[in-house]
Scaffold this motif. Structure first.
Motif, PDB file in Angstrom:
ATOM      1  N   GLN A  81     -66.240   6.178  11.051  1.00 19.56           N
ATOM      2  CA  GLN A  81     -66.134   7.503  10.444  1.00 19.56           C
ATOM      3  C   GLN A  81     -66.622   7.540   9.004  1.00 19.56           C
ATOM      4  O   GLN A  81     -66.915   8.601   8.482  1.00 19.56           O
ATOM      5  N   THR A  82     -66.699   6.403   8.356  1.00 20.77           N
ATOM      6  CA  THR A  82     -67.076   6.353   6.954  1.00 20.77           C
ATOM      7  C   THR A  82     -68.561   6.074   6.836  1.00 20.77           C
ATOM      8  O   THR A  82     -69.019   5.032   7.280  1.00 20.77           O
ATOM      9  N   THR A 136     -71.482   4.523   5.500  1.00 20.77           N
ATOM     10  CA  THR A 136     -71.702   3.382   4.612  1.00 20.77           C
ATOM     11  C   THR A 136     -73.157   2.973   4.690  1.00 20.77           C
ATOM     12  O   THR A 136     -73.874   3.333   5.620  1.00 20.77           O
ATOM     13  N   ASP A 149     -62.110   3.697  11.981  1.00 21.08           N
ATOM     14  CA  ASP A 149     -62.197   4.058  10.563  1.00 21.08           C
ATOM     15  C   ASP A 149     -63.571   3.707  10.013  1.00 21.08           C
ATOM     16  O   ASP A 149     -64.197   4.501   9.317  1.00 21.08           O
ATOM     17  N   TYR A 150     -64.054   2.537  10.335  1.00 21.32           N
ATOM     18  CA  TYR A 150     -65.358   2.107   9.852  1.00 21.32           C
ATOM     19  C   TYR A 150     -66.465   3.032  10.362  1.00 21.32           C
ATOM     20  O   TYR A 150     -67.389   3.370   9.625  1.00 21.32           O
TER      21      TYR A 150
END
Length: 173
Positions: free
Chosen positions: A134-135, A137, A131-132
């Motif tokens: 894919q985002t 940031t 998840d991290y």
């Protein structure tokens, strides 16, 4: 086992069991990872023979990838990977009786998938590595974020401004 872990996202990018893993095999696996994920800023590893072989030296030169070898006997210079390896050993390798190499590959792939997609990490704001990753940031998009990986992390942070670091030595009592 050849484990490849991203220091920023905490993802297990590869967990490859085999009876023997040569430098040429490592180079092939890294080439596949680069095709899938892009070129890393740096690779950090120990000085195992498969990672210091002519095949790897040639591969890193051809791909123009910076490679950092940790000092012999200093596994904490690559602390996150050492922690990952210990977790895999404790949770999976020490607890599983593999019937054969094919069975090991299936079970290890399932464990790595679970690690990446089901386990939140406090360092990632309790998100999973997948998840991290894919985002988009600031931590991932900013090149400076790579400087904070275990490969470049300072051993100790400097003292805050105003803190006196000039202390008299203390004699053992």
């Amino acid at each position: 086992m050849l484990n490849v872990v991203d220091d920023v996202t905490r993802e297990c990018l590869a967990a490859i069991p085999d009876t023997s893993i040569s430098g040429r095999r490592v180079a092939r696996e890294l080439t596949t990872l680069i095709e899938r994920r892009g070129k890393p800023g740096m690779i950090v590893s120990d000085s195992g023979t498969e990672l210091t072989s002519n095949a790897i030296l040639r591969w890193r030169s051809e791909h123009r990838i910076e490679w950092h070898y940790i000092a012999p006997g200093k596994p904490m210079q690559n602390g996150f990977v050492e922690s990952f390896n210990g977790r895999m050993r404790d949770e999976l390798l020490n607890e599983t009786m593999f019937r054969n190499l094919a069975h090991a590959r299936i079970v290890i792939t399932a464990w790595a998938t679970d690690y990446n997609t089901e386990r939140p990490h406090s360092a990632l704001d309790y998100r999973t590595p997948a998840d991290y990753a894919q985002t988009p940031t600031t931590a991932i998009a900013r090149p400076a974020a790579r400087d904070e990986s275990s490969a470049r992390r300072a051993i100790a942070q400097p003292a805050p401004t105003g803190v006196n670091t000039n202390r008299a030595p203390v004699a053992p009592g």
